[in-house]
Design a protein around this motif. Structure first.
Motif, PDB file in Angstrom:
ATOM      1  N   LYS A  83       0.818  -1.211   0.000  1.00 19.99           N
ATOM      2  CA  LYS A  83       0.000   0.000   0.000  1.00 19.99           C
ATOM      3  C   LYS A  83       0.856   1.267   0.000  1.00 19.99           C
ATOM      4  N   ASP A  84       1.792   1.352   0.926  1.00 20.15           N
ATOM      5  CA  ASP A  84       2.619   2.553   1.001  1.00 20.15           C
ATOM      6  C   ASP A  84       3.541   2.662  -0.200  1.00 20.15           C
ATOM      7  N   LEU A  85       4.088   1.540  -0.650  1.00 17.79           N
ATOM      8  CA  LEU A  85       4.969   1.549  -1.814  1.00 17.79           C
ATOM      9  C   LEU A  85       4.240   2.113  -3.029  1.00 17.79           C
ATOM     10  N   CYS A  86       3.009   1.662  -3.260  1.00 13.57           N
ATOM     11  CA  CYS A  86       2.250   2.126  -4.424  1.00 13.57           C
ATOM     12  C   CYS A  86       1.914   3.607  -4.313  1.00 13.57           C
ATOM     13  N   LYS A  87       1.608   4.065  -3.121  1.00 10.93           N
ATOM     14  CA  LYS A  87       1.328   5.498  -2.941  1.00 10.93           C
ATOM     15  C   LYS A  87       2.563   6.329  -3.272  1.00 10.93           C
ATOM     16  N   ARG A  88       3.716   5.910  -2.761  1.00 11.23           N
ATOM     17  CA  ARG A  88       4.930   6.680  -3.020  1.00 11.23           C
ATOM     18  C   ARG A  88       5.301   6.649  -4.497  1.00 11.23           C
ATOM     19  N   ARG A  89       5.185   5.479  -5.120  1.00  9.43           N
ATOM     20  CA  ARG A  89       5.519   5.388  -6.536  1.00  9.43           C
ATOM     21  C   ARG A  89       4.520   6.164  -7.390  1.00  9.43           C
ATOM     22  N   PHE A  90       3.264   6.190  -6.990  1.00 11.03           N
ATOM     23  CA  PHE A  90       2.289   6.996  -7.725  1.00 11.03           C
ATOM     24  C   PHE A  90       2.741   8.454  -7.766  1.00 11.03           C
ATOM     25  N   LEU A  91       3.186   8.970  -6.638  1.00 12.96           N
ATOM     26  CA  LEU A  91       3.655  10.357  -6.600  1.00 12.96           C
ATOM     27  C   LEU A  91       4.901  10.537  -7.460  1.00 12.96           C
ATOM     28  N   ALA A 104      20.179  10.661   1.970  1.00 14.49           N
ATOM     29  CA  ALA A 104      19.771  10.262   0.622  1.00 14.49           C
ATOM     30  C   ALA A 104      19.141  11.425  -0.146  1.00 14.49           C
ATOM     31  N   ILE A 105      18.434  12.302   0.561  1.00 11.31           N
ATOM     32  CA  ILE A 105      17.853  13.485  -0.083  1.00 11.31           C
ATOM     33  C   ILE A 105      18.967  14.344  -0.673  1.00 11.31           C
ATOM     34  N   ILE A 106      19.998  14.587   0.106  1.00 10.07           N
ATOM     35  CA  ILE A 106      21.118  15.407  -0.359  1.00 10.07           C
ATOM     36  C   ILE A 106      21.838  14.722  -1.510  1.00 10.07           C
ATOM     37  N   GLY A 146       7.206  18.798  -7.389  1.00  7.13           N
ATOM     38  CA  GLY A 146       8.177  18.884  -6.304  1.00  7.13           C
ATOM     39  C   GLY A 146       8.477  17.594  -5.577  1.00  7.13           C
ATOM     40  N   VAL A 147       7.928  16.456  -6.016  1.00  2.93           N
ATOM     41  CA  VAL A 147       8.164  15.188  -5.324  1.00  2.93           C
ATOM     42  C   VAL A 147       9.566  14.683  -5.657  1.00  2.93           C
ATOM     43  N   LEU A 148      10.335  14.366  -4.629  1.00  3.47           N
ATOM     44  CA  LEU A 148      11.703  13.891  -4.816  1.00  3.47           C
ATOM     45  C   LEU A 148      11.749  12.366  -4.831  1.00  3.47           C
ATOM     46  N   CYS A 149      12.461  11.818  -5.799  1.00  4.42           N
ATOM     47  CA  CYS A 149      12.738  10.374  -5.871  1.00  4.42           C
ATOM     48  C   CYS A 149      14.121  10.148  -5.252  1.00  4.42           C
ATOM     49  N   TYR A 150      14.161   9.409  -4.149  1.00  4.62           N
ATOM     50  CA  TYR A 150      15.428   9.175  -3.453  1.00  4.62           C
ATOM     51  C   TYR A 150      15.381   7.815  -2.779  1.00  4.62           C
ATOM     52  N   PHE A 151      16.564   7.321  -2.339  1.00  3.39           N
ATOM     53  CA  PHE A 151      16.662   5.957  -1.811  1.00  3.39           C
ATOM     54  C   PHE A 151      17.535   5.919  -0.563  1.00  3.39           C
ATOM     55  N   PRO A 152      16.926   5.878   0.625  1.00  6.65           N
ATOM     56  CA  PRO A 152      17.736   5.787   1.840  1.00  6.65           C
ATOM     57  C   PRO A 152      18.362   4.404   1.987  1.00  6.65           C
ATOM     58  N   THR A 205      13.792   5.876 -12.135  1.00  6.14           N
ATOM     59  CA  THR A 205      14.108   6.928 -11.168  1.00  6.14           C
ATOM     60  C   THR A 205      13.909   8.323 -11.748  1.00  6.14           C
ATOM     61  N   LEU A 206      13.433   8.405 -12.984  1.00  7.76           N
ATOM     62  CA  LEU A 206      13.319   9.696 -13.665  1.00  7.76           C
ATOM     63  C   LEU A 206      11.883  10.173 -13.555  1.00  7.76           C
ATOM     64  N   VAL A 207      11.639  11.045 -12.602  1.00  8.17           N
ATOM     65  CA  VAL A 207      10.265  11.415 -12.271  1.00  8.17           C
ATOM     66  C   VAL A 207       9.843  12.737 -12.898  1.00  8.17           C
ATOM     67  N   ASN A 208      10.735  13.359 -13.650  1.00  4.34           N
ATOM     68  CA  ASN A 208      10.417  14.571 -14.393  1.00  4.34           C
ATOM     69  C   ASN A 208      10.716  14.300 -15.863  1.00  4.34           C
ATOM     70  N   PRO A 209       9.709  13.921 -16.665  1.00  4.76           N
ATOM     71  CA  PRO A 209       9.977  13.538 -18.062  1.00  4.76           C
ATOM     72  C   PRO A 209      10.687  14.612 -18.869  1.00  4.76           C
ATOM     73  N   GLU A 210      10.315  15.864 -18.688  1.00  2.00           N
ATOM     74  CA  GLU A 210      10.943  16.947 -19.455  1.00  2.00           C
ATOM     75  C   GLU A 210      12.421  17.082 -19.104  1.00  2.00           C
ATOM     76  N   ALA A 211      12.736  17.130 -17.809  1.00  2.00           N
ATOM     77  CA  ALA A 211      14.125  17.268 -17.384  1.00  2.00           C
ATOM     78  C   ALA A 211      14.941  16.044 -17.783  1.00  2.00           C
ATOM     79  N   SER A 212      14.359  14.870 -17.658  1.00  2.00           N
ATOM     80  CA  SER A 212      15.077  13.631 -17.971  1.00  2.00           C
ATOM     81  C   SER A 212      15.429  13.550 -19.456  1.00  2.00           C
ATOM     82  N   LYS A 213      14.497  13.970 -20.299  1.00  2.00           N
ATOM     83  CA  LYS A 213      14.739  13.934 -21.750  1.00  2.00           C
ATOM     84  C   LYS A 213      15.916  14.823 -22.114  1.00  2.00           C
TER      85      LYS A 213
END
Length: 444
Positions: free
Chosen positions: A209-217, A395-397, A377-383, A411-419
């Motif tokens: 449940k929590d994993l899907c919520k975070r990945r949705f964001l 991990a945020i830093i 503004g959602v950050l993708c990071y991995f502690p 891990t690319l959550v901004n399609p425009e920036a990633s492209k």
């Protein structure tokens, strides 16, 4: 089931849970390792992209000599066949499982295990699943190519509708008419209020449940982009094409309705943000009651503040919003001689009263153009250790400052920036200019 078999299953589960694969997750109740739930996140650049596909895995007494039984659960209650090899009734056809006759050497052996099964299922989620149907592996005629495109189109639509939207609506109490269940009123203890004369019903086992919520964001921008592109290709209420291999109830019927999917997916996004506000309300009550979790978070906050006071390599400020240990505000100052030099970025860290079972949500309050920061503004990071907040801050830093990240579309959550970041040399220059503009805006 023998002790040897149980130890084998436990070891396999632990190995999958420890690895860094972002596409596979497994879980079971502590007392029942024979019955496992698995989640496969649809591969990028396929019609299954970032969908949440759940399976159950039942290990036999003879495991690993005998293969487990795998059943697909993401089928819209038996009405949707997501792949020629994944039936509406839940059957998964794979030679490794003994449910399909494959080539010699493809059958089950005790050297294989749960991870190899899940990777094999994931491999079925290809850019062109039409070719998974026996007899259609080399379909190249013009009629076949049209059918392939039609098949991909409806899988993409139903991935969004069933595997993502329906799942998140169930998690969040969003009804088909758009009504949303209110978050439960809180007792002074900070716990949701229940009727005193009714024994609370044990919650269902929902390990993802929590994993899907975070990945949705994380993937929200990608979902919206997919809808934007698909709306140009199909008309609202256009019927799905029936494939030549579909029939007998083992089909994927339906109609395209991307405007409705957009409305529902935007509502989910809004409710997830509301959930963070609810966490803050719960946290404020927990603080007043001086609960264990409130005290622990307060201590962790103070320890982390002291750590970064002594750190000469990075400059950050940490404060609690309204003295609430469940809402942190991190101010990050860009390092000199980098693209972030001179920037000042304010980042909200929303922490659940059920941490670490529910992981924090990290949202940039300062606009940022970065491949790991979504447009919202959602950050993708991995502690390294999800159960300690100092590793989250670290991990945020690291995510913000990483100048040589490996290419991983998950891990690319901004399609425009990633492209731009992974585009041509000119694209990369444009990316850096956009990032510098964000830095300059942060100082205004």
């Amino acid at each position: 089931m023998s002790n040897q078999s149980i130890y084998r299953v436990i070891r396999e589960l632990s190995e999958i849970q420890r690895n860094t694969d972002l596409s596979i997750a497994v879980a079971c109740r502590d007392s029942d390792v024979r019955n496992v739930k698995a989640l496969i996140i649809g591969p990028p650049e396929t019609p299954y992209e970032f969908g949440f596909f759940e399976f159950t895995v039942k290990f036999p007494e003879e495991y690993p000599e005998k293969a487990p039984t795998v059943t697909a659960k993401t089928t819209n209650a038996g009405r949707c066949r997501f792949n020629p090899n994944i039936y509406a009734g839940g059957k998964v056809c794979l030679s490794i499982l003994g449910t399909w006759r494959g080539e010699r050497g493809e059958e089950w052996s005790s050297a294989q295990g749960l991870e190899s099964i899940l990777i094999s299922i994931q491999s079925l989620m290809s850019p062109n699943p039409y070719e998974n149907e026996p007899g259609f592996e080399n379909a190249n005629a013009s009629e076949d190519k049209k059918a392939q495109a039609q098949y991909v189109a409806k899988i993409r639509h139903e991935t969004l509708r069933i595997s993502i939207i329906q799942r998140l609506e169930d998690y969040l109490g969003i009804h088909s008419d758009g009504a949303v269940d209110d978050f439960p009123a809180l007792e002074e203890s900070g716990e949701p209020r229940t009727e005193y004369d009714v024994e609370p019903t044990p919650p269902p086992f929902e390990p993802f449940k929590d994993l899907c919520k975070r990945r949705f964001l994380w993937y929200y921008d990608s979902y919206i982009l997919s809808i934007d592109q698909a709306e140009k290709e199909v008309k609202p209420n256009q019927n799905f094409a029936i494939m030549p291999f579909e029939g007998g109830g083992n089909t994927m019927p339906g109609k395209f309705n991307y405007p409705e999917l957009r409305r529902r997916i935007q509502l989910i996004h809004a409710v997830l943000y509301r959930e963070m506000d609810y966490w803050a309300e719960e946290g404020a009550l927990q603080l007043r009651k001086d609960t264990t979790i409130a005290s622990q978070l307060g201590r962790q906050f103070q320890e982390i503040v002291e750590i970064y006071k002594k750190n000469d390599m990075v400059t950050v400020d940490l404060e609690l919003v309204d003295k609430n240990p469940f809402v942190w505000l991190l101010t990050y100052f860009g390092r000199p001689m980098t693209n972030l030099d001179g920037g000042m970025f304010r980042i909200k860290i929303a922490i659940s009263p059920r941490f670490p079972e529910e992981q924090p949500r990290v949202i940039f309050g300062t606009r940022m153009f970065h491949h790991r920061v979504s447009r919202n503004g959602v950050l993708c990071y991995f502690p390294k250790r999800p159960d300690e907040l100092k590793y989250h801050i670290e991990a945020i830093i690291d995510a913000i400052e990483d100048t040589e990240p490996p290419y991983d579309p998950r891990t690319l959550v901004n399609p425009e920036a990633s492209k731009l970041y992974w585009g041509s040399a000119d694209d990369k220059k444009l990316y850096n200019r956009q990032l510098r503009r964000a830095v300059q805006r942060s100082m205004e």
